[in-house]
Design a protein around this motif. Structure first.
Motif, PDB file in Angstrom:
ATOM      1  N   VAL A 153      33.518  27.998   8.756  1.00 34.28           N
ATOM      2  CA  VAL A 153      32.273  27.961   9.513  1.00 34.28           C
ATOM      3  C   VAL A 153      31.692  26.557   9.412  1.00 34.28           C
ATOM      4  O   VAL A 153      31.523  26.020   8.310  1.00 34.28           O
ATOM      5  CB  VAL A 153      31.262  28.990   8.970  1.00 34.28           C
ATOM      6  CG1 VAL A 153      29.943  28.907   9.732  1.00 34.28           C
ATOM      7  CG2 VAL A 153      31.841  30.393   9.044  1.00 34.28           C
ATOM      8  N   LEU A 154      31.401  25.954  10.548  1.00 33.21           N
ATOM      9  CA  LEU A 154      30.837  24.603  10.583  1.00 33.21           C
ATOM     10  C   LEU A 154      29.326  24.663  10.768  1.00 33.21           C
ATOM     11  O   LEU A 154      28.827  25.325  11.680  1.00 33.21           O
ATOM     12  CB  LEU A 154      31.454  23.808  11.735  1.00 33.21           C
ATOM     13  CG  LEU A 154      30.838  22.425  11.996  1.00 33.21           C
ATOM     14  CD1 LEU A 154      31.119  21.475  10.838  1.00 33.21           C
ATOM     15  CD2 LEU A 154      31.351  21.849  13.303  1.00 33.21           C
ATOM     16  N   ILE A 155      28.598  23.975   9.882  1.00 29.13           N
ATOM     17  CA  ILE A 155      27.158  23.758  10.062  1.00 29.13           C
ATOM     18  C   ILE A 155      26.971  22.273  10.292  1.00 29.13           C
ATOM     19  O   ILE A 155      27.089  21.466   9.373  1.00 29.13           O
ATOM     20  CB  ILE A 155      26.359  24.230   8.836  1.00 29.13           C
ATOM     21  CG1 ILE A 155      26.597  25.721   8.590  1.00 29.13           C
ATOM     22  CG2 ILE A 155      24.865  23.960   9.028  1.00 29.13           C
ATOM     23  CD1 ILE A 155      25.936  26.245   7.328  1.00 29.13           C
ATOM     24  N   ASP A 156      26.734  21.899  11.531  1.00 25.69           N
ATOM     25  CA  ASP A 156      26.601  20.493  11.932  1.00 25.69           C
ATOM     26  C   ASP A 156      25.117  20.143  11.932  1.00 25.69           C
ATOM     27  O   ASP A 156      24.390  20.423  12.883  1.00 25.69           O
ATOM     28  CB  ASP A 156      27.221  20.300  13.321  1.00 25.69           C
ATOM     29  CG  ASP A 156      27.379  18.832  13.691  1.00 25.69           C
ATOM     30  OD1 ASP A 156      26.683  17.985  13.080  1.00 25.69           O
ATOM     31  OD2 ASP A 156      28.181  18.530  14.584  1.00 25.69           O
ATOM     32  N   GLN A 157      24.657  19.522  10.859  1.00 30.47           N
ATOM     33  CA  GLN A 157      23.221  19.340  10.661  1.00 30.47           C
ATOM     34  C   GLN A 157      22.553  18.550  11.776  1.00 30.47           C
ATOM     35  O   GLN A 157      21.449  18.869  12.198  1.00 30.47           O
ATOM     36  CB  GLN A 157      22.939  18.649   9.327  1.00 30.47           C
ATOM     37  CG  GLN A 157      21.457  18.646   8.985  1.00 30.47           C
ATOM     38  CD  GLN A 157      21.090  17.609   7.949  1.00 30.47           C
ATOM     39  OE1 GLN A 157      21.757  16.589   7.826  1.00 30.47           O
ATOM     40  NE2 GLN A 157      20.050  17.853   7.212  1.00 30.47           N
ATOM     41  N   GLN A 158      23.208  17.526  12.270  1.00 32.37           N
ATOM     42  CA  GLN A 158      22.595  16.678  13.278  1.00 32.37           C
ATOM     43  C   GLN A 158      22.362  17.417  14.598  1.00 32.37           C
ATOM     44  O   GLN A 158      21.605  16.941  15.442  1.00 32.37           O
ATOM     45  CB  GLN A 158      23.478  15.449  13.533  1.00 32.37           C
ATOM     46  CG  GLN A 158      23.668  14.561  12.320  1.00 32.37           C
ATOM     47  CD  GLN A 158      22.357  13.930  11.854  1.00 32.37           C
ATOM     48  OE1 GLN A 158      21.571  13.464  12.674  1.00 32.37           O
ATOM     49  NE2 GLN A 158      22.118  13.939  10.560  1.00 32.37           N
ATOM     50  N   ARG A 159      23.019  18.559  14.758  1.00 33.94           N
ATOM     51  CA  ARG A 159      22.920  19.283  16.020  1.00 33.94           C
ATOM     52  C   ARG A 159      22.324  20.668  15.858  1.00 33.94           C
ATOM     53  O   ARG A 159      22.535  21.549  16.677  1.00 33.94           O
ATOM     54  CB  ARG A 159      24.305  19.351  16.680  1.00 33.94           C
ATOM     55  CG  ARG A 159      24.639  18.035  17.332  1.00 33.94           C
ATOM     56  CD  ARG A 159      26.123  17.681  17.266  1.00 33.94           C
ATOM     57  NE  ARG A 159      26.268  16.249  17.511  1.00 33.94           N
ATOM     58  CZ  ARG A 159      26.281  15.322  16.564  1.00 33.94           C
ATOM     59  NH1 ARG A 159      26.182  15.674  15.310  1.00 33.94           N
ATOM     60  NH2 ARG A 159      26.380  14.051  16.872  1.00 33.94           N
ATOM     61  N   LEU A 160      21.562  20.857  14.791  1.00 35.17           N
ATOM     62  CA  LEU A 160      20.834  22.107  14.640  1.00 35.17           C
ATOM     63  C   LEU A 160      19.733  22.190  15.698  1.00 35.17           C
ATOM     64  O   LEU A 160      19.169  21.173  16.110  1.00 35.17           O
ATOM     65  CB  LEU A 160      20.222  22.194  13.245  1.00 35.17           C
ATOM     66  CG  LEU A 160      21.207  22.319  12.080  1.00 35.17           C
ATOM     67  CD1 LEU A 160      20.463  22.270  10.746  1.00 35.17           C
ATOM     68  CD2 LEU A 160      22.035  23.590  12.179  1.00 35.17           C
ATOM     69  N   ASP A 161      19.432  23.379  16.133  1.00 35.92           N
ATOM     70  CA  ASP A 161      18.428  23.583  17.177  1.00 35.92           C
ATOM     71  C   ASP A 161      17.033  23.248  16.636  1.00 35.92           C
ATOM     72  O   ASP A 161      16.567  23.859  15.662  1.00 35.92           O
ATOM     73  CB  ASP A 161      18.468  25.036  17.657  1.00 35.92           C
ATOM     74  CG  ASP A 161      17.490  25.290  18.774  1.00 35.92           C
ATOM     75  OD1 ASP A 161      16.404  25.835  18.496  1.00 35.92           O
ATOM     76  OD2 ASP A 161      17.802  24.915  19.920  1.00 35.92           O
ATOM     77  N   THR A 162      16.379  22.276  17.256  1.00 32.20           N
ATOM     78  CA  THR A 162      15.072  21.811  16.774  1.00 32.20           C
ATOM     79  C   THR A 162      14.026  22.909  16.812  1.00 32.20           C
ATOM     80  O   THR A 162      13.251  23.086  15.865  1.00 32.20           O
ATOM     81  CB  THR A 162      14.603  20.612  17.608  1.00 32.20           C
ATOM     82  OG1 THR A 162      15.584  19.566  17.548  1.00 32.20           O
ATOM     83  CG2 THR A 162      13.281  20.077  17.077  1.00 32.20           C
ATOM     84  N   ALA A 163      13.986  23.664  17.915  1.00 24.08           N
ATOM     85  CA  ALA A 163      12.990  24.732  18.032  1.00 24.08           C
ATOM     86  C   ALA A 163      13.194  25.798  16.967  1.00 24.08           C
ATOM     87  O   ALA A 163      12.226  26.313  16.388  1.00 24.08           O
ATOM     88  CB  ALA A 163      13.057  25.345  19.434  1.00 24.08           C
ATOM     89  N   ALA A 164      14.457  26.134  16.690  1.00 23.59           N
ATOM     90  CA  ALA A 164      14.740  27.136  15.666  1.00 23.59           C
ATOM     91  C   ALA A 164      14.316  26.642  14.291  1.00 23.59           C
ATOM     92  O   ALA A 164      13.796  27.414  13.467  1.00 23.59           O
ATOM     93  CB  ALA A 164      16.224  27.490  15.679  1.00 23.59           C
TER      94      ALA A 164
END
Length: 207
Positions: free
Chosen positions: A155-166
């Motif tokens: 599972v990849l968690i790509d921090q730079q592309r996390l949803d800002t609104a979420a």
């Protein structure tokens, strides 16, 4: 703020509460939602890292869910480039973890290996283009051999592309720290730091 200012995530993920927030809020899995923090136990991954070039940013937790344990493997990636072979590295890591469980006689009476949740937390600026399924790194096999080809997903968690609104809608400590990493200096000063101060003020005190 700089994308490479990692806020000491390895130290953060030494705390069971933040590991639980990572898997409950930033992955699609729900099985950890009601798991008590006392069910999380850190595992020393040195025996694996020494075999895989001594990486200091590898984290392993053992979690009791019901009557069984499962293992959460977290690889922290803060380098600027993308590791094409991440899925292969994860397979090696999980394989060595399982070998060690066998060697140390840490299996249940059924002698079955435990489930594993492999996670990669990626902090790099370029979008992570690494394949998340080991099978896609292999050439297409003849039909007769296809069932015997290796496969390992993570599972990849790509921090730079996390949803800002979420992130803004999430009041957990980990979400606030992620926002700090991704925000400008003025946003940190005017928004994130006051929110952190409120979080610490409202956090329950140990008895």
């Amino acid at each position: 703020m700089s994308a490479h200012h990692d806020l000491g995530y390895r130290s953060l993920f030494a705390h069971p509460g933040l590991v639980r927030e990572l898997v409950t809020d930033f992955t699609p899995f729900k099985l950890f939602d009601d798991v008590a923090l006392s069910s999380f136990e850190a595992v020393d991954p040195v025996y694996v890292s020494e075999r895989l070039a001594g990486r200091p940013n590898d984290i392993v937790w053992r979690v009791r869910i019901g009557e069984q344990f499962l293992y959460v493997v977290i690889l922290l990636e803060f380098q600027s480039g993308v590791d094409r072979w991440m899925a292969l590295r994860m397979q090696n890591y999980v394989g060595l973890l399982c070998q060690n469980l066998v060697k140390q006689h840490q299996l249940p009476p059924s002698l079955q290996l435990p489930p594993v949740l492999p996670l990669v937390f990626y902090n790099g600026v370029p979008h992570s283009s690494a394949r998340t399924d080991l099978a896609t790194l292999f050439m297409e096999a003849p039909a007769e051999l296809a069932p015997f080809q290796p496969s390992q997903r993570y599972v990849l968690i790509d921090q730079q592309r996390l949803d800002t609104a979420a992130l803004e809608a999430n009041a957990t400590l980990l979400a606030l720290l992620f926002r700090m990493e991704l925000s400008s200096a003025s946003e940190v000063r005017n928004t994130i730091l006051p929110a952190l101060a409120t979080w610490f003020q409202d956090a329950p005190r140990p008895a």
